[in-house]
Design a protein around this motif. Sequence first.
Motif, PDB file in Angstrom:
ATOM      1  N   ALA A 243       0.919  -1.218   0.102  1.00  0.00           N
ATOM      2  CA  ALA A 243       0.119  -0.036   0.031  1.00  0.00           C
ATOM      3  C   ALA A 243       0.962   1.362   0.160  1.00  0.00           C
ATOM      4  O   ALA A 243       0.562   1.956  -0.760  1.00  0.00           O
ATOM      5  N   LYS A 244       1.889   1.284   0.708  1.00  0.00           N
ATOM      6  CA  LYS A 244       3.099   2.506   0.959  1.00  0.00           C
ATOM      7  C   LYS A 244       3.479   2.558  -0.539  1.00  0.00           C
ATOM      8  O   LYS A 244       3.609   3.836  -0.976  1.00  0.00           O
ATOM      9  N   PHE A 245       4.014   1.445  -0.922  1.00  0.00           N
ATOM     10  CA  PHE A 245       4.572   1.626  -2.465  1.00  0.00           C
ATOM     11  C   PHE A 245       3.649   2.126  -3.442  1.00  0.00           C
ATOM     12  O   PHE A 245       3.848   2.939  -4.254  1.00  0.00           O
ATOM     13  N   LYS A 246       2.416   1.462  -3.656  1.00  0.00           N
ATOM     14  CA  LYS A 246       1.583   2.052  -4.584  1.00  0.00           C
ATOM     15  C   LYS A 246       1.322   3.780  -4.412  1.00  0.00           C
ATOM     16  O   LYS A 246       0.990   4.280  -5.285  1.00  0.00           O
ATOM     17  N   HIS A 247       1.134   4.077  -2.843  1.00  0.00           N
ATOM     18  CA  HIS A 247       0.786   5.382  -2.646  1.00  0.00           C
ATOM     19  C   HIS A 247       2.140   6.343  -3.182  1.00  0.00           C
ATOM     20  O   HIS A 247       1.785   7.321  -3.862  1.00  0.00           O
ATOM     21  N   ASP A 248       3.253   5.680  -3.035  1.00  0.00           N
ATOM     22  CA  ASP A 248       4.375   6.386  -3.408  1.00  0.00           C
ATOM     23  C   ASP A 248       4.500   6.697  -5.021  1.00  0.00           C
ATOM     24  O   ASP A 248       4.874   7.693  -5.510  1.00  0.00           O
ATOM     25  N   MET A 249       4.102   5.465  -5.590  1.00  0.00           N
ATOM     26  CA  MET A 249       4.285   5.421  -7.209  1.00  0.00           C
ATOM     27  C   MET A 249       3.278   6.394  -7.637  1.00  0.00           C
ATOM     28  O   MET A 249       3.631   7.110  -8.829  1.00  0.00           O
ATOM     29  N   VAL A 250       2.140   6.438  -7.197  1.00  0.00           N
ATOM     30  CA  VAL A 250       0.811   7.152  -7.667  1.00  0.00           C
ATOM     31  C   VAL A 250       1.415   8.887  -7.569  1.00  0.00           C
ATOM     32  O   VAL A 250       1.191   9.636  -8.375  1.00  0.00           O
ATOM     33  N   GLY A 251       1.999   9.135  -6.500  1.00  0.00           N
ATOM     34  CA  GLY A 251       2.566  10.395  -6.220  1.00  0.00           C
ATOM     35  C   GLY A 251       3.745  10.906  -7.187  1.00  0.00           C
ATOM     36  O   GLY A 251       4.019  11.890  -7.124  1.00  0.00           O
ATOM     37  N   LEU A 252       4.162   9.811  -7.679  1.00  0.00           N
ATOM     38  CA  LEU A 252       5.294  10.362  -8.666  1.00  0.00           C
ATOM     39  C   LEU A 252       4.600  10.352 -10.075  1.00  0.00           C
ATOM     40  O   LEU A 252       3.982   9.489 -10.368  1.00  0.00           O
ATOM     41  N   ASP A 253       5.264  11.121 -10.807  1.00  0.00           N
ATOM     42  CA  ASP A 253       4.813  11.339 -12.280  1.00  0.00           C
ATOM     43  C   ASP A 253       5.095   9.959 -12.992  1.00  0.00           C
ATOM     44  O   ASP A 253       6.077   9.305 -12.970  1.00  0.00           O
ATOM     45  N   ARG A 254       3.913   9.577 -13.787  1.00  0.00           N
ATOM     46  CA  ARG A 254       3.951   8.345 -14.505  1.00  0.00           C
ATOM     47  C   ARG A 254       5.319   8.226 -15.241  1.00  0.00           C
ATOM     48  O   ARG A 254       5.839   7.154 -15.703  1.00  0.00           O
ATOM     49  N   GLY A 255       5.656   9.413 -15.906  1.00  0.00           N
ATOM     50  CA  GLY A 255       6.573   9.388 -16.839  1.00  0.00           C
ATOM     51  C   GLY A 255       8.195   9.005 -16.245  1.00  0.00           C
ATOM     52  O   GLY A 255       9.162   9.016 -16.825  1.00  0.00           O
ATOM     53  N   LEU A 256       8.103   9.130 -14.809  1.00  0.00           N
ATOM     54  CA  LEU A 256       9.492   8.913 -14.299  1.00  0.00           C
ATOM     55  C   LEU A 256       9.408   7.511 -13.572  1.00  0.00           C
ATOM     56  O   LEU A 256      10.537   7.334 -12.932  1.00  0.00           O
ATOM     57  N   TRP A 257       8.535   6.951 -13.759  1.00  0.00           N
ATOM     58  CA  TRP A 257       8.617   5.362 -13.349  1.00  0.00           C
ATOM     59  C   TRP A 257       9.670   4.613 -13.989  1.00  0.00           C
ATOM     60  O   TRP A 257      10.097   3.546 -13.190  1.00  0.00           O
ATOM     61  N   CYS A 258       9.940   4.769 -15.000  1.00  0.00           N
ATOM     62  CA  CYS A 258      11.107   4.124 -15.636  1.00  0.00           C
ATOM     63  C   CYS A 258      12.469   4.694 -15.223  1.00  0.00           C
ATOM     64  O   CYS A 258      13.779   4.297 -15.810  1.00  0.00           O
ATOM     65  N   SER A 259      12.620   5.663 -14.634  1.00  0.00           N
ATOM     66  CA  SER A 259      13.534   6.338 -14.308  1.00  0.00           C
ATOM     67  C   SER A 259      14.260   5.860 -12.675  1.00  0.00           C
ATOM     68  O   SER A 259      13.739   5.996 -11.802  1.00  0.00           O
TER      69      SER A 259
END
Length: 149
Positions: A43-59
């Motif tokens: 749940a914490k990981f999902k919350h943090d990833m949603v807070g991160l811009d989707r374009g930065l997920w692969c960075s």
Amino acid sequence: MAPESAWLLRTGLVLLVAAQVLPSASGCNGVHYERVINDFCSAKFKHDMVGLDRGLWCSWPDTTEIYEGLTNCTYQVALRMDCFWPNQIVDRLFMQVHRTYFHDCALTGRLLHDPSTSILAPFIVVPVLVTLLMTALVVWRSKRTEGVL
């Protein structure tokens, strides 16, 4: 109360309950362990990833802290619940995370590649020059017959 404070309070209570429910002599309860890492770590990981811009997920520089947080969380929960780590539950969780968040990431940047010319050149030039110098020294020395009896 701020949303993050409420979340931290809730997750702290979950860990406290998890530590109290299972005495260490009982060993690992896989079902309970899976529920705790899903409710807390995932749940914490999902919350943090949603807070991160989707374009930065692969960075990697942008996601490394979040990813390490998930890894550390699953490890800490395993320690407190007397479970082995890593285990099949953690493996499944990370496979799901990769399928969900990182499936579109290109492999470029992670593949091995040759070093730059400025680094590679000395490793090629120096042995070639030493070989030529030693060959010239041997030829020059063999042509000199002085001192040979």
